[in-house]
Scaffold this motif. Structure first.
Motif, PDB file in Angstrom:
ATOM      1  N   ARG A 153       0.835  -1.201   0.000  1.00  0.00           N
ATOM      2  CA  ARG A 153       0.000   0.000   0.000  1.00  0.00           C
ATOM      3  C   ARG A 153       0.879   1.264   0.000  1.00  0.00           C
ATOM      4  O   ARG A 153       0.645   2.185  -0.781  1.00  0.00           O
ATOM      5  CB  ARG A 153      -0.940  -0.008   1.200  1.00  0.00           C
ATOM      6  CG  ARG A 153      -1.913   1.177   1.245  1.00  0.00           C
ATOM      7  CD  ARG A 153      -2.838   1.062   2.448  1.00  0.00           C
ATOM      8  NE  ARG A 153      -3.702  -0.108   2.336  1.00  0.00           N
ATOM      9  CZ  ARG A 153      -4.903  -0.102   1.749  1.00  0.00           C
ATOM     10  NH1 ARG A 153      -5.361   1.021   1.222  1.00  0.00           N
ATOM     11  NH2 ARG A 153      -5.627  -1.202   1.694  1.00  0.00           N
ATOM     12  N   THR A 156       2.718   1.639  -3.334  1.00  0.00           N
ATOM     13  CA  THR A 156       1.846   2.109  -4.401  1.00  0.00           C
ATOM     14  C   THR A 156       1.641   3.615  -4.320  1.00  0.00           C
ATOM     15  O   THR A 156       1.609   4.313  -5.349  1.00  0.00           O
ATOM     16  CB  THR A 156       0.495   1.380  -4.342  1.00  0.00           C
ATOM     17  OG1 THR A 156       0.714  -0.029  -4.504  1.00  0.00           O
ATOM     18  CG2 THR A 156      -0.449   1.861  -5.429  1.00  0.00           C
ATOM     19  N   LYS A 157       1.517   4.137  -3.101  1.00  0.00           N
ATOM     20  CA  LYS A 157       1.376   5.591  -2.939  1.00  0.00           C
ATOM     21  C   LYS A 157       2.612   6.311  -3.453  1.00  0.00           C
ATOM     22  O   LYS A 157       2.504   7.340  -4.140  1.00  0.00           O
ATOM     23  CB  LYS A 157       1.124   5.922  -1.470  1.00  0.00           C
ATOM     24  CG  LYS A 157       0.881   7.391  -1.188  1.00  0.00           C
ATOM     25  CD  LYS A 157      -0.326   7.932  -1.956  1.00  0.00           C
ATOM     26  CE  LYS A 157      -1.625   7.259  -1.549  1.00  0.00           C
ATOM     27  NZ  LYS A 157      -2.772   7.812  -2.311  1.00  0.00           N
ATOM     28  N   ASP A 161       4.668   5.172  -5.725  1.00  0.00           N
ATOM     29  CA  ASP A 161       4.658   5.004  -7.176  1.00  0.00           C
ATOM     30  C   ASP A 161       3.716   6.000  -7.851  1.00  0.00           C
ATOM     31  O   ASP A 161       4.034   6.537  -8.922  1.00  0.00           O
ATOM     32  CB  ASP A 161       4.239   3.584  -7.549  1.00  0.00           C
ATOM     33  CG  ASP A 161       5.340   2.561  -7.353  1.00  0.00           C
ATOM     34  OD1 ASP A 161       6.516   2.961  -7.256  1.00  0.00           O
ATOM     35  OD2 ASP A 161       5.019   1.351  -7.290  1.00  0.00           O
ATOM     36  N   GLU A 162       2.548   6.239  -7.254  1.00  0.00           N
ATOM     37  CA  GLU A 162       1.612   7.206  -7.834  1.00  0.00           C
ATOM     38  C   GLU A 162       2.289   8.556  -8.054  1.00  0.00           C
ATOM     39  O   GLU A 162       2.189   9.156  -9.132  1.00  0.00           O
ATOM     40  CB  GLU A 162       0.409   7.404  -6.913  1.00  0.00           C
ATOM     41  CG  GLU A 162      -0.575   6.261  -6.891  1.00  0.00           C
ATOM     42  CD  GLU A 162      -1.731   6.534  -5.942  1.00  0.00           C
ATOM     43  OE1 GLU A 162      -2.829   6.019  -6.200  1.00  0.00           O
ATOM     44  OE2 GLU A 162      -1.543   7.268  -4.947  1.00  0.00           O
ATOM     45  N   TRP A 163       2.971   9.013  -7.025  1.00  0.00           N
ATOM     46  CA  TRP A 163       3.564  10.343  -7.096  1.00  0.00           C
ATOM     47  C   TRP A 163       4.865  10.357  -7.887  1.00  0.00           C
ATOM     48  O   TRP A 163       5.201  11.368  -8.529  1.00  0.00           O
ATOM     49  CB  TRP A 163       3.733  10.914  -5.688  1.00  0.00           C
ATOM     50  CG  TRP A 163       2.389  11.278  -5.152  1.00  0.00           C
ATOM     51  CD1 TRP A 163       1.598  10.541  -4.316  1.00  0.00           C
ATOM     52  CD2 TRP A 163       1.636  12.443  -5.490  1.00  0.00           C
ATOM     53  NE1 TRP A 163       0.395  11.190  -4.104  1.00  0.00           N
ATOM     54  CE2 TRP A 163       0.397  12.355  -4.809  1.00  0.00           C
ATOM     55  CE3 TRP A 163       1.884  13.565  -6.287  1.00  0.00           C
ATOM     56  CZ2 TRP A 163      -0.575  13.341  -4.911  1.00  0.00           C
ATOM     57  CZ3 TRP A 163       0.906  14.544  -6.389  1.00  0.00           C
ATOM     58  CH2 TRP A 163      -0.308  14.431  -5.708  1.00  0.00           C
ATOM     59  N   PHE A 205       5.258   8.481 -10.600  1.00  0.00           N
ATOM     60  CA  PHE A 205       4.786   8.493 -11.986  1.00  0.00           C
ATOM     61  C   PHE A 205       4.169   9.846 -12.335  1.00  0.00           C
ATOM     62  O   PHE A 205       4.265  10.304 -13.489  1.00  0.00           O
ATOM     63  CB  PHE A 205       3.789   7.364 -12.219  1.00  0.00           C
ATOM     64  CG  PHE A 205       4.377   5.987 -12.077  1.00  0.00           C
ATOM     65  CD1 PHE A 205       5.744   5.779 -12.064  1.00  0.00           C
ATOM     66  CD2 PHE A 205       3.553   4.883 -11.922  1.00  0.00           C
ATOM     67  CE1 PHE A 205       6.288   4.509 -11.919  1.00  0.00           C
ATOM     68  CE2 PHE A 205       4.079   3.605 -11.775  1.00  0.00           C
ATOM     69  CZ  PHE A 205       5.446   3.417 -11.778  1.00  0.00           C
ATOM     70  N   TRP A 206       3.515  10.488 -11.369  1.00  0.00           N
ATOM     71  CA  TRP A 206       2.996  11.841 -11.580  1.00  0.00           C
ATOM     72  C   TRP A 206       4.141  12.789 -11.953  1.00  0.00           C
ATOM     73  O   TRP A 206       4.014  13.598 -12.874  1.00  0.00           O
ATOM     74  CB  TRP A 206       2.304  12.314 -10.296  1.00  0.00           C
ATOM     75  CG  TRP A 206       1.862  13.740 -10.289  1.00  0.00           C
ATOM     76  CD1 TRP A 206       0.693  14.248 -10.787  1.00  0.00           C
ATOM     77  CD2 TRP A 206       2.567  14.860  -9.717  1.00  0.00           C
ATOM     78  NE1 TRP A 206       0.642  15.616 -10.580  1.00  0.00           N
ATOM     79  CE2 TRP A 206       1.776  16.013  -9.927  1.00  0.00           C
ATOM     80  CE3 TRP A 206       3.794  14.993  -9.059  1.00  0.00           C
ATOM     81  CZ2 TRP A 206       2.171  17.279  -9.488  1.00  0.00           C
ATOM     82  CZ3 TRP A 206       4.196  16.250  -8.626  1.00  0.00           C
ATOM     83  CH2 TRP A 206       3.382  17.374  -8.841  1.00  0.00           C
ATOM     84  N   GLN A 209      -1.559  18.275  -1.962  1.00  0.00           N
ATOM     85  CA  GLN A 209      -1.062  17.023  -1.400  1.00  0.00           C
ATOM     86  C   GLN A 209      -0.248  17.260  -0.139  1.00  0.00           C
ATOM     87  O   GLN A 209      -0.221  16.421   0.775  1.00  0.00           O
ATOM     88  CB  GLN A 209      -0.224  16.283  -2.451  1.00  0.00           C
ATOM     89  CG  GLN A 209       0.399  14.976  -1.985  1.00  0.00           C
ATOM     90  CD  GLN A 209      -0.627  13.901  -1.653  1.00  0.00           C
ATOM     91  OE1 GLN A 209      -1.830  14.043  -1.933  1.00  0.00           O
ATOM     92  NE2 GLN A 209      -0.179  12.810  -1.045  1.00  0.00           N
ATOM     93  N   ALA A 251       4.442  11.600  -0.173  1.00  0.00           N
ATOM     94  CA  ALA A 251       3.710  10.339   0.011  1.00  0.00           C
ATOM     95  C   ALA A 251       3.674   9.913   1.471  1.00  0.00           C
ATOM     96  O   ALA A 251       3.471   8.734   1.762  1.00  0.00           O
ATOM     97  CB  ALA A 251       4.325   9.245  -0.853  1.00  0.00           C
TER      98      ALA A 251
END
Length: 235
Positions: free
Chosen positions: A97, A100-101, A103-105, A107-108, A152, A160
């Motif tokens: 979890r 993944t958080k 990774d989101e940022w 990739f952003w 954010q 993150a």
């Protein structure tokens, strides 16, 4: 804990993307060597570099002690950060979890924040003629993206949660906020975060890396460097 005995080779130039990996290596405290790629002179187009980075962009690394003991070369800054974080178990969570958080940022940043700010920089500072539509398009998108980052950071110190490769990927671009024609007063959370990240000793060491300053092109005036960097097509 993984021990690195042979230095990792970092193919580098002083750009926000180049800084990402030098920052990460400094944070990890692992041995590495700098191999300067003079992007304004076309070093990134040489066959020996293309064998490591087929997209002819910096940064890239060669780790002589890959996870299986065999050398590995890696291009693309996000992939390098993930690799180093996974190998050394720092700044990149193992728990799915949290990972993944991050990774989101990450990739952003690599998919939007960096490219859009780069286009802002190009059309505002380097385009041979001013194109109002392009300037407005990329300045507005830059402002939108900083707004995303500012929201954010409203209730957290780092992007993150804990300090991670998401912060390392983003800080070099955010350090040029004013050059991107943004008003710092619009993004107080970004400015607070930027100050905290820049205060880290590893970040300061990465920015202090010394290369031949005379080799850094003045893109506003250096037509040869502009031709190399802005005129590439498929060979």
């Amino acid at each position: 804990m993984v021990t690195q005995t042979q230095p990792i080779a970092l193919y580098y130039f002083r750009t926000p993307n180049g800084h990402k990996v030098s920052m990460m290596l400094e944070e990890l405290g692992v041995p590495y060597t700098i191999r300067v790629i003079h992007i304004g002179k076309g070093d990134q187009l040489k066959p020996e570099f293309l064998a490591i980075s087929p997209n002819n962009k910096i940064p890239a690394i060669v780790d002589p002690e890959g996870s299986d003991g065999a050398p590995i070369s890696i291009f693309e800054s996000g992939a390098i950060l993930q690799y180093l974080g996974s190998k050394f178990g720092q700044f990149y969570p193992a728990e799915l979890r949290a990972k993944t958080k991050v990774d989101e940022w990450l990739f952003w940043q690599v998919g939007g924040f960096g490219p859009m700010l780069g286009q802002n920089n190009h059309f505002v500072h380097y385009a041979p003629e001013k194109v109002p539509y392009a300037i407005n398009r990329y300045v507005n998108e830059t402002h939108r993206l900083y707004g995303v980052l500012n929201r954010q950071l409203e209730e957290r110190d780092y992007i993150a949660g804990d300090y991670s490769i998401a912060d390392i990927a983003t800080i070099g671009w955010a350090n040029d906020l004013e050059r991107q024609t943004m008003d710092p007063a619009d993004f107080p959370n970004v400015m607070r975060w930027r100050e905290a990240v820049n205060a880290r000793p590893a970040i300061q060491r990465a920015y202090a890396i010394n290369i031949d300053e005379a080799s850094i092109p003045n893109l506003a005036e250096d037509k040869d460097a502009q031709a190399v960097l802005f005129g590439q097509r498929a060979k």
